[in-house]
Write a protein that holds these residues in place. Structure first.
Motif: not given
Length: 619
Positions: A130-131, A221-226
């Motif tokens: 995220w950073l 970011f949420k797509a990356w984690y998914k």
């Protein structure tokens, strides 16, 4: 009919030739007149009668006058899986964009266990990502680290004892506290659609363009984690059934105006294939979903030229041909009960040239059924061939391979469909995050769930026995540091040589499961999770705490105040081992899938906890 003749002296009868019908051979061997084998190796054919006898010896005269197949036409019905159901969740469209193992086994990564934070390694990974992504909008590193911090373990708090009891956990949390961001807290915050990634960030307050840019980064970011970890969108719809210690799922496909429902009630070993699924004739449909594409179910008619099946070391059916010497079938020495070797030898020597290959390509996620096949041989004869495994599914003389079983207790008809599932041939499995051994203790009349591997807050597993000793030692330190306790009642002096003990204890990683009646009207029982008291030295409170399990496998429903029950048949006398670990594989399109899966294996027998009550001991 020959008349039986008794002989008193067989040697005399043979020497004097009293009975000429008895033939005696002393030696039967060749008499070579030279050491030159050149002519013998030529295998010259001189006597037609010798050739006829060799044909008779090889059994060629009793063979069928059958022609070799040269042409075949096959008519098949093909359909595709269109629906998928995990556990008791909603029906969803079936997709082959994800390996079926990942679709079935996916479970959420545990970030919280009771009041303890887990998976520090994943938290740091998410925070760093995220950073890195938000740096394109502006320098807000210190703001996010302050808003989503990693806290320092409190050595004097009982709520933080699982972090301070283990040195490696304490060291890692202390090293990153105040220096790194807890990315999991941001993800949990973004689960609510009304929340934003710039909430509680003073530097972004009132700056609408920057807020919009941060929202765009949050979506990526949420797509990356998914994409990084494959997890269920709703944990309540997971296929894992804690009561059965197994996965349960179902899928279906349209077939000739109806629907073929396939169910898997006992999947637990990590190798998913056709044999895990059974046809459920009682289910007419799996549920309502959008209609499948029009080309889902299509008849296929293909024409082939049958090709003989060959394998390494296959014996050649011609007498004057030599086989490859790398496979020596004569070296096989099967025992009387070695049925596998005997079947292999019979297949290789007798039926090796009776198999022909008709290639037919099927897509993953499809179900194929042969409706008819004709074979034409070299004599122009046509033969109609039906499936060898047709008939009743439970017939005693039925034998088939790669066919699905039909659920039921009656005379169900055999289904000769061939199911091709979208599964992977190989997976990489990480070290167990948690592992539990369920074993029976006949002396204590209960089942113990021994936590042999417990997950630490760092994200790594640790020996359950070592973790139990360290945790107990920390609780004892907190009790000793709490100050002087009220004095206990003085013991009455006596000269007795024995003493009475109400109960002894077991290690804290031994969690008891006691038999409980399922229904007041039935005698059937199931296993209910219980708790042992944590008995510490110099504890005069009279209210010892209950020892709680540390593995998410055994904490099912504990944080919600619910009980946990396991079916009694899931823990046989041999015991059961259950563990959870990361799984990783690469799909056919090159995509990488990583998920948390659970496995179940047979245990190693019964165990003894040495738990005892009402004992008389020496003083």
């Amino acid at each position: 009919m020959n008349k039986y003749v008794a002989t008193d002296n067989l040697v005399e009868v043979l020497n004097k030739r009293i009975l000429p019908t008895i033939t005696l051979w002393n030696r039967l061997e060749g008499r070579p007149r030279t050491d030159n084998l050149e002519r013998a190796l030529r295998a010259e054919v001189r006597d037609p009668l010798w050739m006829l006898t060799r044909q008779w010896q090889m059994g060629e005269f009793i063979g069928d006058d059958a022609g070799t197949p040269v042409f075949s036409k096959i008519h098949m019905g093909s359909t595709h899986l269109t629906k998928y159901l995990a556990g008791e969740g909603p029906v969803q469209p079936f997709t082959d964009a994800v390996p079926l193992e990942a679709q079935v086994e996916q479970q959420p990564i545990p970030f919280i266990s009771g009041k303890q934070e887990l998976s520090l390694d994943i938290r740091l990974l998410i925070g760093r990502q995220w950073l890195k992504m938000v740096a394109a909008v502006g320098d807000y590193r210190s703001d996010y680290i302050g808003n989503y911090p990693i806290t320092t373990p409190d050595k004097d708090s009982k709520d933080d004892v699982q972090r301070t009891a283990h040195r490696e956990v304490w060291q890692q949390f202390s090293a990153v506290a105040g220096r790194s961001m807890d990315g999991a807290k941001l993800l949990l915050h973004l689960q609510n659609p009304a929340n934003h990634a710039w909430d509680n960030i003073p530097a972004l307050a009132g700056d609408l363009p920057k807020q919009a840019a941060v929202d765009a980064v949050a979506e990526k970011f949420k797509a990356w984690y998914k994409h990084l970890f494959f997890q269920p969108a709703d944990p309540a719809t997971s296929a894992w059934k804690p009561r059965n210690l197994e996965y349960q799922f179902a899928c279906s496909a349209p077939v000739e105006g109806t629907e073929k429902v396939l169910t898997a009630d006992e999947y637990y070993h990590g190798h998913l294939d056709w044999y895990n699924l059974d046809i459920d004739p009682k289910q007419a449909t799996l549920g309502d979903t959008p209609p499948p594409p029009p080309d889902t179910e299509l008849p296929v008619t293909n024409t082939f030229m049958p090709v003989p099946v060959q394998f390494d070391g296959m014996p050649n059916t011609r007498w004057w041909a030599f086989e490859d010497g790398r496979t020596n079938l004569g070296k096989l020495n099967p025992g009387p009960t070695d049925l596998g070797k005997l079947l292999y030898i019979e297949f290789a020597l007798v039926y090796a040239n009776d198999w022909f290959l008709l290639p037919f390509t099927l897509d993953a996620g499809s179900i194929a059924r042969i409706k008819g096949m004709t074979v034409t041989n070299v004599f122009g004869e046509r033969t109609w061939i039906e499936a060898a495994g047709r008939g009743l599914d439970d017939a005693w003389n039925k034998w088939s391979m790669f066919t699905l079983s039909t659920k039921g207790k009656g005379p169900e008809k055999t289904d000769n469909s061939l199911l091709i599932l979208p599964v992977v041939p190989k997976m990489l499995e990480g070290a167990p995050l948690e592992e539990v051994h369920l074993l029976r203790d006949e002396v204590a009349n209960m089942v113990w769930a021994v936590e042999t591997t417990v997950p630490l807050a760092t994200g790594w597993g640790k020996s359950g026995a070592e973790a139990a000793v360290e945790l107990r030692r920390k609780y004892q330190q907190l009790l000793d540091a709490s100050g002087p306790l009220p004095p206990a009642a003085p013991l009455i002096p006596n000269e007795a040589a024995i003493r009475y003990e109400v109960m002894n204890t077991v290690p804290e990683n031994w969690i008891p499961f006691i038999p409980a009646q399922q229904d007041a009207t039935k005698r059937a029982v199931h296993l209910q999770r219980a708790a042992m008291p944590r008995i510490l030295e110099n504890d005069t409170s009279g209210k010892p705490e209950k020892i709680k399990p540390r593995t998410p496998l055994l904490r099912e429903g504990l944080d919600k105040g619910l009980g946990y029950f396991i079916n009694e048949e899931e823990v046989p006398r041999a015991g059961t081992n259950v563990y959870r670990a990361y799984q990783r594989t690469r799909w056919y399109n090159g995509a990488i899938f990583t998920w948390v899966g659970t496995r179940k294996q047979t245990g190693r027998g019964e165990g003894a906890s040495n738990l005892a009550f009402d004992r008389i001991l020496k003083k």
